[in-house]
Design an enzyme around this catalytic site. Sequence first.
Site, PDB file in Angstrom:
ATOM      1  N   ASP A   1     105.961  72.048 107.636  1.00 17.06           N
ATOM      2  CA  ASP A   1     106.251  73.647 107.019  1.00 17.06           C
ATOM      3  C   ASP A   1     105.489  74.476 107.813  1.00 17.06           C
ATOM      4  OD1 ASP A   1     108.138  72.787 105.333  1.00 17.06           O
ATOM      5  OD2 ASP A   1     106.684  72.314 103.367  1.00 17.06           O
TER       6      ASP A   1
ATOM      7  N   ARG B   1     118.268  67.297 102.508  1.00 16.33           N
ATOM      8  CA  ARG B   1     117.892  66.632 103.528  1.00 16.33           C
ATOM      9  C   ARG B   1     118.943  65.402 103.515  1.00 16.33           C
ATOM     10  NH1 ARG B   1     113.177  63.058 100.814  1.00 16.33           N
ATOM     11  NH2 ARG B   1     112.018  64.853 100.915  1.00 16.33           N
TER      12      ARG B   1
ATOM     13  N   ASP C   1     102.543  71.277  98.260  1.00 15.56           N
ATOM     14  CA  ASP C   1     103.751  70.937  98.505  1.00 15.56           C
ATOM     15  C   ASP C   1     104.348  71.014 100.221  1.00 15.56           C
ATOM     16  OD1 ASP C   1     103.730  73.805  97.517  1.00 15.56           O
ATOM     17  OD2 ASP C   1     105.278  74.071  98.886  1.00 15.56           O
TER      18      ASP C   1
ATOM     19  N   GLY D   1     112.311  72.267  95.921  1.00 17.08           N
ATOM     20  CA  GLY D   1     113.175  71.171  96.432  1.00 17.08           C
ATOM     21  C   GLY D   1     113.641  71.641  97.959  1.00 17.08           C
TER      22      GLY D   1
END
Length: 487
Positions: free
Chosen positions: A263, A95, A253, A92
């Site tokens: 990321d 945001r 992810d 998770g």
Amino acid sequence: MKWLRLQDLPTDNSFAALPAEFYTRLQPRPPAAPRLLHANAEAAALIGLDPAEFSTQAFLDVFSGHAPLPGGDTLAAVYSGHQFGVWAGQLGEVRGPAGGWELQLKGAGMTPYSRMGDGRAVLRSSVREYLASEAMHGLGIPTTRSLALVVSDDPVMRETVETAAVVTRMAPSFVRFGSFEHWSARRQPEQLRVLADYVIDRFYPECRVAGAGRLDGEHGEILGLLAAVTRRTALLMADWQAVGFCHGVMNTDNMSILGLTLDYGPYGFMDTFQLGHICNHSDSEGRYAWNRQPSVGLWNLYRLASSLHTLAPDPEALRAVLDGYEAVFTQAFHGRMAGKLGLPQFLPEDETLLDDLLQLMHQQGADFTLAFRRLGEAVRGQRQPFEDSFIDRAAAGAWYDRLAARHASDGRAAQARAAAMDEVNPLYVLRNHLAEQAIRAAARGDAGEIDILLKLLRNPYKHQPGYDAYAGLAPDWAAGLEVSCSS
């Protein structure tokens, strides 16, 4: 542009309109006594935020996680994913919305999906992420953006004790391949359909239209979505390969449904070129080595397709979409490399020319960025810098003779060719030692190196007088630098 105050930013949070299973509303648990180290006026302009707001307490409160955006929700969004090829389960992130973009606070504390993590980010990795997204944007590569970097003296235990930071990153959406995997793994097709509809309606509306993005057949919208994501992913892989960028942790992810670079952890721009370069010292098997990135991109797309199977239960149709990946990647990569070599187009016989150069660079440890940049100098008649990039200068010269013969076949003027090559062969990239210098300065509260790097990395193809040291080879002390997944 009409500049907006923080309190006036529009906060239309479409993600919060999804069913409650997709997120948890929460109050972040940020580090104590935060200080603003840097804020990015270029990124702020994307949401219309007045840079004058950077000096306000409200800005610090919001982008340290101590307060929500005025009128907005702070959400922890849920997703899952495969990490290093192994199913990792639920994950998770935190945001919130602003000006049509999603803002994500990395390091703002634990969420209900944090598993064993502490929800913290450290200064080292946060500086690297803050700089990397802007460097990639400067190179013209799709990416998330960085808005603010907040630091704290709170200790965080990683491989050593480090200090905490919060980096705010921006994207039109942070939906990932793993967002779809989550609902597929939980066998919840209704939520999977809701997510697919959300992504199509907001980002791929052409998938609703026959003859545009919608493919033929009963499940044309879902197949069209997969085709669009496949294409964007293939183009992104071509972009990465063409600048010698290694992501380091291409888990599902960390794969954007919009084809953005997402990321920034143990990434690296290659110094000494190695075909199998591994930038992440946690990657002991070399799964995410430079030469494996395109195939990993396809592997990840297969995981996405598997997740979509419930909505489009036609394995052959899904496979047919994915079969288009290689052609898109190859054409895009060859096109980018043609530009770097000064060729108007990439012909079949040019593949040997390119492969021989990469093998020569690999065998002799040439610097990826400088070797290509110096090709432009060679075209202008100054061959020595290019040949000096190699231990065997004669071998480099012999290869360049072949390129020069290829150039002669199209009759383009040398100066025009060299200028075009300079526009696609960067002079400045975010080398690890440059990031390390910025990290060390930031640890002293000095953002000066960040300012310098952003100045250069926003215009990486143009020589900027007085900054030659930032375009040179990595110093000897940088040979021992390692980056990992420990952030």
